[in-house]
Design a protein around this motif. Sequence first.
Motif, PDB file in Angstrom:
ATOM      1  N   SER A 100      -1.736  -6.161   2.724  1.00 43.35           N
ATOM      2  CA  SER A 100      -0.913  -5.238   1.940  1.00 43.35           C
ATOM      3  C   SER A 100      -0.293  -4.260   2.925  1.00 43.35           C
ATOM      4  N   PRO A 133       1.595  -1.099   4.468  1.00 43.01           N
ATOM      5  CA  PRO A 133       1.851   0.280   4.040  1.00 43.01           C
ATOM      6  C   PRO A 133       3.347   0.491   3.834  1.00 43.01           C
ATOM      7  N   LYS A 140      -2.576   6.791  -2.408  1.00 47.25           N
ATOM      8  CA  LYS A 140      -3.868   6.977  -1.744  1.00 47.25           C
ATOM      9  C   LYS A 140      -3.710   7.218  -0.242  1.00 47.25           C
ATOM     10  N   GLY A 141      -2.530   6.862   0.291  1.00 44.07           N
ATOM     11  CA  GLY A 141      -2.322   6.964   1.726  1.00 44.07           C
ATOM     12  C   GLY A 141      -1.325   8.037   2.103  1.00 44.07           C
ATOM     13  N   THR A 188      -3.205   7.079   6.594  1.00 46.13           N
ATOM     14  CA  THR A 188      -3.005   5.633   6.719  1.00 46.13           C
ATOM     15  C   THR A 188      -2.143   5.247   7.910  1.00 46.13           C
ATOM     16  N   ARG A 221       7.519   0.913  -7.155  1.00 44.92           N
ATOM     17  CA  ARG A 221       6.246   0.436  -7.698  1.00 44.92           C
ATOM     18  C   ARG A 221       6.496  -0.477  -8.895  1.00 44.92           C
ATOM     19  N   HIS A 271       0.866  -1.181   0.000  1.00 48.00           N
ATOM     20  CA  HIS A 271       0.000   0.000   0.000  1.00 48.00           C
ATOM     21  C   HIS A 271       0.900   1.228   0.000  1.00 48.00           C
ATOM     22  N   GLN A 272       0.955   1.918  -1.138  1.00 44.89           N
ATOM     23  CA  GLN A 272       1.935   2.990  -1.320  1.00 44.89           C
ATOM     24  C   GLN A 272       1.465   4.297  -0.692  1.00 44.89           C
ATOM     25  N   THR A 273       2.350   4.882   0.104  1.00 45.33           N
ATOM     26  CA  THR A 273       2.038   6.109   0.816  1.00 45.33           C
ATOM     27  C   THR A 273       3.194   7.097   0.654  1.00 45.33           C
TER      28      THR A 273
END
Length: 391
Positions: free
Chosen positions: A339, A341, A25-26, A60, A375, A2-4
């Motif tokens: 997933s 972060p 998104k985070g 997040t 990514r 979960h990409q932050t």
Amino acid sequence: MHQTMRWFGPQDTVSLRDLRQCGIKGIVTALHQIPVGDVWTVENIKERQNIIREAGLEWTVIESLPVHEDIKRKAGNYQLYIDNYKTSLKNIAKCGIQVITYNFMPVLDWLRTHHNFENHDGTKALRYEEKAFIYFDVYLLKRPGANTEYSINQKKEALEYGKKLSDEQRNTLFKNILLGLPGSKIDFTPEQVLTLLDSYKNIDEEKLRENLIYFLSEITPLAEELNLKLAIHPDDPPFSVLGLPRVMSTQHDMEQIFKAVPRHANGLCYCTGSLGARPQNDLLKIIDDFGDRIHFLHLRNIVRENEGVFRESEHLNGDNPMEEIVKKIILLMNKRNISLPMRPDHGFLHSLEENENHYPGYSLIGRLKGLAELRGLELGLNHIMKATDLT
């Protein structure tokens, strides 16, 4: 993963709009305006949460909910500050945020001697150089006892290094090391640091570890009850500085903490940059041994130039085997069916952003480049591993 991305709040020169355009998104952030030790109220948390949501993003991970020095020293008003920490955890849970990062480094957070080391292509990076630090410690800060903690050769090399610096370069070195906490625009003064150092004079590594275990034994049952995940950040750099003890630098350190407080909520922020600066740390084995305790990922790379020097490098090119690390993380996430972060930790300063007042390591372009590379690496490895049935 979960990409932050990390955001330092409304005063950050990188806006939420900028970060949303990175494809994340985070958001990873904290209430930096609240003094360390004070309670984070539901109102404070929701106010920041709403700002982030209005930008089309979600808060997040908390980085960090800081630990007061009294707790680390187990002195003064430490029990009051632990009670405040528990209240903050309850309020965080009410707002639906689950992952809380913190560290247990005495006095200073992370430190580097150079914030703008110039790479061959003109980008600028964070760097730690031992002789520069010794020069600061012995000849600039003049910390009591520092003179006896280094060898004659170390002090000689440091003094020779310092003689070549201009007044401006000495001031920059001083400011770099006494940089304020993330999110703060106020640097430490020498007087503040020396006073804090004196308050640790009777605290060694064993005592600091005992204090950390006591703190965790107090807050972890509550965190588990609230379905929160605590992620301790490794020491950065992962060795003693200014004569201070450090207790989250090695795999053995982790073993002791996780064994003493075996609850799942007592977890790790797996920072490849901090851990990788110590060559004895096996980053792949740490995933194997403590994978169930990893709640948050900081992915960055470093180059260890020699025993006393390391610098941050491109995210995929350095001494840390990033491809193998990400492969193990993918397997770990599949095993745990989650997933995790992740944020691309730090990044080079590119010339396009040189005139902007970014917190060191947190300009936008360098982090975006790292995010894109990580990514792509994850996506490519997922395809390969599925095709060869390795997942």
